[in-house]
Scaffold this motif. Sequence first.
Motif, PDB file in Angstrom:
ATOM      1  N   THR A 217       1.117  -0.947   0.071  1.00 56.40           N
ATOM      2  CA  THR A 217       0.011   0.004  -0.108  1.00 56.40           C
ATOM      3  C   THR A 217       0.946   1.171   0.040  1.00 56.40           C
ATOM      4  OG1 THR A 217      -1.609  -1.287   1.332  1.00 56.40           O
ATOM      5  CG2 THR A 217      -1.841   1.193   1.254  1.00 56.40           C
ATOM      6  N   LEU A 218       1.045   1.784  -1.079  1.00 56.29           N
ATOM      7  CA  LEU A 218       2.018   2.942  -1.524  1.00 56.29           C
ATOM      8  C   LEU A 218       1.279   4.239  -1.234  1.00 56.29           C
ATOM      9  CD1 LEU A 218       4.031   1.476  -4.282  1.00 56.29           C
ATOM     10  CD2 LEU A 218       4.581   1.355  -1.878  1.00 56.29           C
ATOM     11  N   PHE A 219       1.835   5.054  -0.529  1.00 53.88           N
ATOM     12  CA  PHE A 219       1.433   6.444  -0.339  1.00 53.88           C
ATOM     13  C   PHE A 219       1.735   7.396  -1.351  1.00 53.88           C
ATOM     14  CE2 PHE A 219       1.379  10.883   1.433  1.00 53.88           C
ATOM     15  CZ  PHE A 219      -0.095  11.070   1.702  1.00 53.88           C
ATOM     16  N   VAL A 220       1.450   8.020  -2.451  1.00 48.79           N
ATOM     17  CA  VAL A 220       2.083   8.976  -3.343  1.00 48.79           C
ATOM     18  C   VAL A 220       1.917  10.549  -2.797  1.00 48.79           C
ATOM     19  CG1 VAL A 220       2.226   9.611  -5.510  1.00 48.79           C
ATOM     20  CG2 VAL A 220       1.347   7.288  -4.987  1.00 48.79           C
ATOM     21  N   VAL A 221       2.887  11.029  -2.461  1.00 50.25           N
ATOM     22  CA  VAL A 221       2.827  12.443  -2.252  1.00 50.25           C
ATOM     23  C   VAL A 221       3.814  13.589  -2.790  1.00 50.25           C
ATOM     24  CG1 VAL A 221       4.635  11.993  -0.304  1.00 50.25           C
ATOM     25  CG2 VAL A 221       2.852  13.675   0.008  1.00 50.25           C
ATOM     26  N   ASP A 222       3.517  14.787  -2.968  1.00 50.05           N
ATOM     27  CA  ASP A 222       4.159  15.907  -3.662  1.00 50.05           C
ATOM     28  C   ASP A 222       5.386  16.368  -2.765  1.00 50.05           C
ATOM     29  OD1 ASP A 222       5.176  18.003  -4.922  1.00 50.05           O
ATOM     30  OD2 ASP A 222       3.112  18.746  -5.196  1.00 50.05           O
ATOM     31  N   ALA A 223       6.508  16.191  -3.276  1.00 47.92           N
ATOM     32  CA  ALA A 223       7.801  16.648  -2.443  1.00 47.92           C
ATOM     33  C   ALA A 223       7.647  18.038  -2.160  1.00 47.92           C
ATOM     34  CB  ALA A 223       9.204  16.132  -3.082  1.00 47.92           C
ATOM     35  N   MET A 224       6.747  18.819  -3.080  1.00 40.32           N
ATOM     36  CA  MET A 224       7.286  20.247  -3.119  1.00 40.32           C
ATOM     37  C   MET A 224       6.358  20.863  -2.000  1.00 40.32           C
ATOM     38  SD  MET A 224       7.243  21.277  -7.286  1.00 40.32           S
ATOM     39  CE  MET A 224       7.255  22.880  -6.936  1.00 40.32           C
ATOM     40  N   THR A 225       5.472  19.842  -1.387  1.00 43.74           N
ATOM     41  CA  THR A 225       4.724  20.530  -0.067  1.00 43.74           C
ATOM     42  C   THR A 225       5.615  20.263   1.209  1.00 43.74           C
ATOM     43  OG1 THR A 225       3.860  18.326   0.093  1.00 43.74           O
ATOM     44  CG2 THR A 225       2.287  19.835  -1.328  1.00 43.74           C
ATOM     45  N   GLY A 226       6.673  20.028   1.019  1.00 48.35           N
ATOM     46  CA  GLY A 226       7.641  20.006   2.080  1.00 48.35           C
ATOM     47  C   GLY A 226       7.228  19.193   3.391  1.00 48.35           C
ATOM     48  N   GLN A 227       7.301  19.769   4.550  1.00 50.53           N
ATOM     49  CA  GLN A 227       7.056  18.882   5.679  1.00 50.53           C
ATOM     50  C   GLN A 227       5.644  18.558   5.732  1.00 50.53           C
ATOM     51  OE1 GLN A 227       7.179  20.870   9.636  1.00 50.53           O
ATOM     52  NE2 GLN A 227       8.395  22.502   8.614  1.00 50.53           N
ATOM     53  N   ASP A 228       4.825  19.232   5.031  1.00 47.60           N
ATOM     54  CA  ASP A 228       3.318  18.953   5.154  1.00 47.60           C
ATOM     55  C   ASP A 228       3.205  17.579   4.360  1.00 47.60           C
ATOM     56  OD1 ASP A 228       2.143  21.308   6.043  1.00 47.60           O
ATOM     57  OD2 ASP A 228       1.716  22.097   4.140  1.00 47.60           O
ATOM     58  N   ALA A 229       4.198  17.128   3.463  1.00 50.92           N
ATOM     59  CA  ALA A 229       4.105  15.917   2.944  1.00 50.92           C
ATOM     60  C   ALA A 229       4.148  14.796   4.058  1.00 50.92           C
ATOM     61  CB  ALA A 229       5.152  15.502   1.954  1.00 50.92           C
ATOM     62  N   ALA A 230       4.999  14.914   5.003  1.00 48.07           N
ATOM     63  CA  ALA A 230       5.232  14.071   5.946  1.00 48.07           C
ATOM     64  C   ALA A 230       4.042  13.979   6.946  1.00 48.07           C
ATOM     65  CB  ALA A 230       6.366  14.487   6.761  1.00 48.07           C
ATOM     66  N   ASN A 231       3.426  15.221   7.126  1.00 46.68           N
ATOM     67  CA  ASN A 231       2.225  15.067   8.066  1.00 46.68           C
ATOM     68  C   ASN A 231       0.784  14.384   7.286  1.00 46.68           C
ATOM     69  OD1 ASN A 231       3.742  16.698   9.794  1.00 46.68           O
ATOM     70  ND2 ASN A 231       3.053  18.456   9.062  1.00 46.68           N
ATOM     71  N   THR A 232       0.824  14.677   5.984  1.00 49.75           N
ATOM     72  CA  THR A 232      -0.278  14.141   5.262  1.00 49.75           C
ATOM     73  C   THR A 232       0.019  12.708   5.189  1.00 49.75           C
ATOM     74  OG1 THR A 232      -0.181  16.107   3.558  1.00 49.75           O
ATOM     75  CG2 THR A 232      -1.690  14.103   3.175  1.00 49.75           C
ATOM     76  N   ALA A 254      13.668  22.335  -4.665  1.00 49.00           N
ATOM     77  CA  ALA A 254      15.188  22.723  -4.259  1.00 49.00           C
ATOM     78  C   ALA A 254      15.338  22.278  -2.787  1.00 49.00           C
ATOM     79  CB  ALA A 254      15.441  24.009  -4.486  1.00 49.00           C
ATOM     80  N   ARG A 255      14.643  22.157  -1.962  1.00 49.71           N
ATOM     81  CA  ARG A 255      14.818  22.296  -0.529  1.00 49.71           C
ATOM     82  C   ARG A 255      14.957  20.712  -0.120  1.00 49.71           C
ATOM     83  NH1 ARG A 255       9.323  24.691   1.223  1.00 49.71           N
ATOM     84  NH2 ARG A 255       8.601  23.111   0.162  1.00 49.71           N
ATOM     85  N   GLY A 256      13.964  19.648  -0.290  1.00 46.97           N
ATOM     86  CA  GLY A 256      14.271  18.439   0.143  1.00 46.97           C
ATOM     87  C   GLY A 256      13.585  17.932   1.474  1.00 46.97           C
ATOM     88  N   GLY A 257      12.914  18.913   2.019  1.00 46.10           N
ATOM     89  CA  GLY A 257      12.444  18.533   3.454  1.00 46.10           C
ATOM     90  C   GLY A 257      11.662  17.504   3.548  1.00 46.10           C
ATOM     91  N   ALA A 258      10.650  17.004   2.537  1.00 45.34           N
ATOM     92  CA  ALA A 258       9.777  15.992   2.399  1.00 45.34           C
ATOM     93  C   ALA A 258      10.798  14.578   2.721  1.00 45.34           C
ATOM     94  CB  ALA A 258       8.938  16.051   1.517  1.00 45.34           C
ATOM     95  N   ALA A 259      11.862  14.577   1.845  1.00 43.48           N
ATOM     96  CA  ALA A 259      12.623  13.282   1.860  1.00 43.48           C
ATOM     97  C   ALA A 259      13.288  13.063   3.119  1.00 43.48           C
ATOM     98  CB  ALA A 259      13.681  13.333   0.736  1.00 43.48           C
ATOM     99  N   LEU A 260      13.612  14.079   4.010  1.00 42.70           N
ATOM    100  CA  LEU A 260      14.328  13.898   5.183  1.00 42.70           C
ATOM    101  C   LEU A 260      13.055  13.877   6.504  1.00 42.70           C
ATOM    102  CD1 LEU A 260      16.991  16.596   4.631  1.00 42.70           C
ATOM    103  CD2 LEU A 260      17.603  14.143   5.110  1.00 42.70           C
ATOM    104  N   SER A 261      11.767  14.208   6.177  1.00 42.07           N
ATOM    105  CA  SER A 261      11.151  14.158   7.108  1.00 42.07           C
ATOM    106  C   SER A 261      10.166  12.969   7.083  1.00 42.07           C
ATOM    107  CB  SER A 261      10.057  15.298   7.092  1.00 42.07           C
ATOM    108  OG  SER A 261      10.960  16.502   7.314  1.00 42.07           O
TER     109      SER A 261
END
Length: 459
Positions: A217-232, A254-261
């Motif tokens: 079950t894979l969750f698909v999320v937009d990296a550009m939403t930053g830490q909101d991606a992690a919260n969603t 350009a930030r990469g916050g989602a990948a790290l969170s």
Amino acid sequence: MFDNLTERLSSTLKNISGKGRLTEDNIKETLREVRMALLEADVALPVVRDFIKQIKERAVGIEVSKSLTPGQEFIKIVQAELESVMGESNEALNLAAQPPAVILMAGLQGAGKTTSVGKLAKLLTERDKKKVLVVSADVYRPAAIKQLEMLATEVGTDFFPSSADQKPIDIANAAIDHAKKKFYDVVILDTAGRLAIDEEMMGEIKALHNAITPVETLFVVDAMTGQDAANTAKAFGDTLPLTGVILTKVDGDARGGAALSVRHVTGKPIKFLGVGEKTDALEAFHPERVASRILGMGDVLSLIEDLEKNVDKAKAEKMAKKFKQKKGFDLEDFREQLGQMQNMGGMAGMMNKLPGMGNLPANVKDKVDDKMFSQMEAMISSMTMKERQHPELIKGSRKKRIAAGSGTQVQDVNRMLKQFTQMQKMMKKMQKGGMKGMMRGMQGMMGGGGMGGMGGFGR
């Protein structure tokens, strides 16, 4: 991705790399800078706090290896911690189930779910040699089913038809029954997205999950939403037993916050990155390679994989044979090289994966514009085959004709010919000195104004 973070961390870690020993005082300022860099990259605050705490605990009073300086040891700690935050190693899909293995795709509307279904189907078909069936249970969004059908045709995978007047559970069951009868290895089920998380949506997708019990079950999320991606992702993870995350649109982030969170906040691994619009722009997520890229050390393994995937073997062998026969390197060869580079994500995409390129000044990076490759190809295409094979013939009137035919100026043609001459020299060095000669040639191009000289294209 990570451009800003790489720049900040590279300059911060450079300051500590010359220190004689690591003490609480001399790493204090560096840790403050690392903290600021992570927050600016939109990494979730709890992740930043834990990250800094872990580095501090590991770094203070550390026994430094004889082969490393304390500064290098500190960078090694930062790299290990980055890997740890993102999951340490790639977690592949678990398709070890009685066929067909069902993959359920979930996520908000606009995250790139349907596109990711097509990309994943292509990857499993071509790389893993699986027989894949895709089906859409998105009965709410107009044209969602048609979009997936078109994508399936484009990537060469089978599509199971469905319609908006059916129930999602009925669609899923019918597709799985069909897959069993026709001996499919994998069924990928696209589900409806919503503009926001709501109870009705969660209830529906939970019921669908319970009815078909997918292996992934894979969750698909937009990296550009930053830490909101992690919260969603966390909100979905509280409802569904997610097995992993696909992070999309990372080429625009350009930030990469989602990948790290994501991993820290959800406890679920990132399994794939969507790195562009093309149907093959889906990469397995390797935390150790991404950590290396963040610290400006490049990602040579991914570059080699790109080469193996995108380089035309027959053309490469033909060029190697030509080299062995000492027949030189002409403009037609140059045009083929430009095409192959664009297939690999262009010069900007390649540069991110080359070691040391993170340390290039921003003004040099900005000049590496992929539009110039399209212009250079257009100029070479405006030449006769004789001109391509004998560039020395290209003088005044021919240059004017080439410029007019490619929609460029004569000075652009001159600049392209100068660039070609540098490439030709580099190829000669490669003939004489192998890879070392080529690397020296590349350094000359990067440092000797060659790449900078191309900055006029595409402006």
